[in-house]
Design a protein around this motif. Structure first.
Motif, PDB file in Angstrom:
ATOM      1  N   ALA A  98       0.657  -0.999   0.080  1.00  3.37           N
ATOM      2  CA  ALA A  98       0.233  -0.009   0.137  1.00  3.37           C
ATOM      3  C   ALA A  98       0.819   1.042   0.118  1.00  3.37           C
ATOM      4  CB  ALA A  98      -1.140   0.077   1.318  1.00  3.37           C
ATOM      5  N   LEU A  99       0.558   2.016  -0.669  1.00  6.34           N
ATOM      6  CA  LEU A  99       1.454   3.565  -1.156  1.00  6.34           C
ATOM      7  C   LEU A  99       2.318   3.009  -1.635  1.00  6.34           C
ATOM      8  CD1 LEU A  99       0.129   4.978   2.312  1.00  6.34           C
ATOM      9  CD2 LEU A  99      -1.355   5.227   0.687  1.00  6.34           C
ATOM     10  N   SER A 100       3.075   2.267  -1.814  1.00  5.43           N
ATOM     11  CA  SER A 100       4.182   2.629  -2.603  1.00  5.43           C
ATOM     12  C   SER A 100       3.800   2.694  -4.237  1.00  5.43           C
ATOM     13  CB  SER A 100       4.413   0.407  -3.039  1.00  5.43           C
ATOM     14  OG  SER A 100       3.428   0.384  -3.588  1.00  5.43           O
ATOM     15  N   SER A 101       5.118   2.995  -4.697  1.00  3.99           N
ATOM     16  CA  SER A 101       5.467   3.577  -5.867  1.00  3.99           C
ATOM     17  C   SER A 101       5.541   2.968  -6.900  1.00  3.99           C
ATOM     18  CB  SER A 101       6.094   5.388  -6.087  1.00  3.99           C
ATOM     19  OG  SER A 101       5.358   6.162  -5.409  1.00  3.99           O
ATOM     20  N   LEU A 102       4.885   2.630  -8.019  1.00  3.60           N
ATOM     21  CA  LEU A 102       5.430   1.679  -9.213  1.00  3.60           C
ATOM     22  C   LEU A 102       5.690   2.777 -10.808  1.00  3.60           C
ATOM     23  CD1 LEU A 102       2.522  -0.530  -8.891  1.00  3.60           C
ATOM     24  CD2 LEU A 102       4.737  -0.917  -8.297  1.00  3.60           C
ATOM     25  N   THR A 103       6.464   1.764 -11.353  1.00  2.88           N
ATOM     26  CA  THR A 103       6.567   2.340 -12.760  1.00  2.88           C
ATOM     27  C   THR A 103       6.388   1.809 -14.353  1.00  2.88           C
ATOM     28  OG1 THR A 103       8.958   1.356 -13.307  1.00  2.88           O
ATOM     29  CG2 THR A 103       8.922   3.650 -12.305  1.00  2.88           C
ATOM     30  N   VAL A 104       5.554   2.614 -14.836  1.00  2.00           N
ATOM     31  CA  VAL A 104       5.066   1.706 -15.960  1.00  2.00           C
ATOM     32  C   VAL A 104       5.594   2.771 -17.067  1.00  2.00           C
ATOM     33  CG1 VAL A 104       2.741   1.016 -16.858  1.00  2.00           C
ATOM     34  CG2 VAL A 104       2.461   1.706 -14.502  1.00  2.00           C
TER      35      VAL A 104
END
Length: 408
Positions: free
Chosen positions: A132-138
């Motif tokens: 939760a609340l983590s950042s991802l790259t797409v």
């Protein structure tokens, strides 16, 4: 004998049903409303030809199985994505990814997809531990520049672009930077059956004008963090579908509110609550350039109320609870320079929101950030300086004022 055989077959069928895998429960954990980017927010065609776009987003609820929703909503031709990857972001202000977290995205088992004009397209599910609340790259590779870009200018997050297919690269040190999102509208996660999604629907105040780039301090961001801070609400996600300059009644920057309900709200899996903060642009536009007759002000308020009722009826038809948010003060705005009649319209509309009973619940943002001595204005500490948009402190006050009880 026949009765015994039939009973046995029925028992076998029931047993197989009892052991069948339960369907996965998907919820939208991150999302952004799509529009046609204005000229100054477009990526130059030369920069997006044979290019990799890497965009950073922050989840609300976490999960270990994800899928990505791409969009060609405003494209005029097929959008081809030749390769796509998802990974944990090592630093949301850079294109670096966390080592070992890169995952290939596929589409019906294939690495590439062609998305028809006007359509969204889901990737296949992929296993990735994303708290939760983590950042991802797409990251995705476009062999050809889109014919009609679809995007979200108000990302308050930095995106990166570089020529060639660099979707699997751990970093893009030579990439260009731009603070907008493109062709990306959602990240969804498998969650427990009780999990659900709140959709925050509005204009630039929800979109976060005045918030910190890469700071995740818009009021929906802070609300998401509040929900994760209590054990009873950690299965509730928040998706922000605010569009700067959006209107209830007419197209502004982005389609009008009624035109985008289906795509921006009802298409979000798990959507159970709709928070509506709209109308400040309708109110301001009426008399921005000309003094209007009293009858025109009366008609505007009536039309806005009718639009709210439409949103409520359509959302209820989808089993979604609707929470109305009062319109915040904007006297002193150099953009709208509202007069006494405009302020009276806002007061009348807020009175209806508070007392009509049309909404399932009400969040009184007006009461949170107005100056008690001058209620037509924001209190100075919550004003970004343009007397229209709250500051980061104002957004925090708004998010913290939402009663958790109405969101459960």
């Amino acid at each position: 004998m026949k009765r015994w055989m039939i009973a046995g077959i029925v028992a076998l069928m029931l047993g197989q049903g009892a052991h069948a895998a339960a369907p996965q429960h998907w919820v939208a954990s991150w999302g952004a409303a799509q529009q046609i980017p204005e000229t100054n927010n477009l990526l130059p065609q030369a920069d997006i030809q044979d290019a990799t776009l890497r965009q950073v987003v922050r989840l609300s609820v976490g999960g270990s199985r994800l899928r990505v929703r791409f969009s060609n909503a405003f494209g005029t031709q097929v959008l081809t994505i030749a390769a796509a990857h998802i990974a944990r972001s090592a630093d949301k202000a850079t294109p670096r990814i966390v080592a070992g977290t890169d995952r290939v995205l596929t589409f019906d088992g294939r690495p590439a997809v062609s998305i028809p004009p006007g359509a969204d397209y889901l990737s296949d599910p992929v296993a990735l531990d994303a708290p939760a609340l983590s950042s991802l790259t797409v990251s995705f590779h476009l062999p050809q520049a889109p014919a009609g870009q679809t995007g979200h200018p108000g990302s308050r997050a930095t995106s990166y672009y570089v020529h060639g297919d660099h979707t699997a690269d751990a970093d893009l040190p030579a990439a260009g930077k731009i603070d907008h999102w493109y062709q990306l509208t959602g990240v969804e996660v498998v969650a427990p059956p009780a999990a659900s999604t709140i959709v925050a629907f509005g204009d630039s105040i929800t979109d976060g004008h005045g918030a910190t780039t890469n700071g995740d301090d818009r009021w929906p961001d802070i609300l998401a963090a509040r929900l994760q801070g209590a054990s009873g609400t950690r299965n509730i996600s928040v998706v922000n579908v605010g569009i700067g300059g959006n209107h209830l009644l007419t197209d502004g920057l982005g389609p009008n509110a009624l035109a985008r309900l289906d795509r921006d709200v009802f298409a979000r899996p798990g959507a159970k609550i709709l928070l509506v903060l709209e109308a400040i642009n309708d109110l301001g536009k009426l008399s921005r350039e000309d003094v209007r007759a009293p009858a025109q002000h009366t008609q505007l308020v009536a039309d806005l109320i009718a639009a709210y009722r439409q949103m409520i009826a359509r959302a209820h038809g989808q089993g979604i609870k609707v929470i109305g948010c009062t319109v915040t003060p904007y006297v002193g705005s150099d953009y709208y320079h509202p007069d006494a009649a405009s302020e009276a319209d806002r007061v009348a509309l807020n009175q209806w929101i508070r007392t009509s009973g049309a909404f399932d619940a009400v969040v009184d943002f007006d009461a949170v950030i107005r100056d008690p001595a001058k209620p037509e204005r924001m209190v100075a500490a919550y004003d970004s300086g343009d007397h229209l948009h709250p500051s980061a402190a104002g957004y925090k006050a708004m998010a913290n004022a939402i009663p958790m009880g109405v969101l459960r």
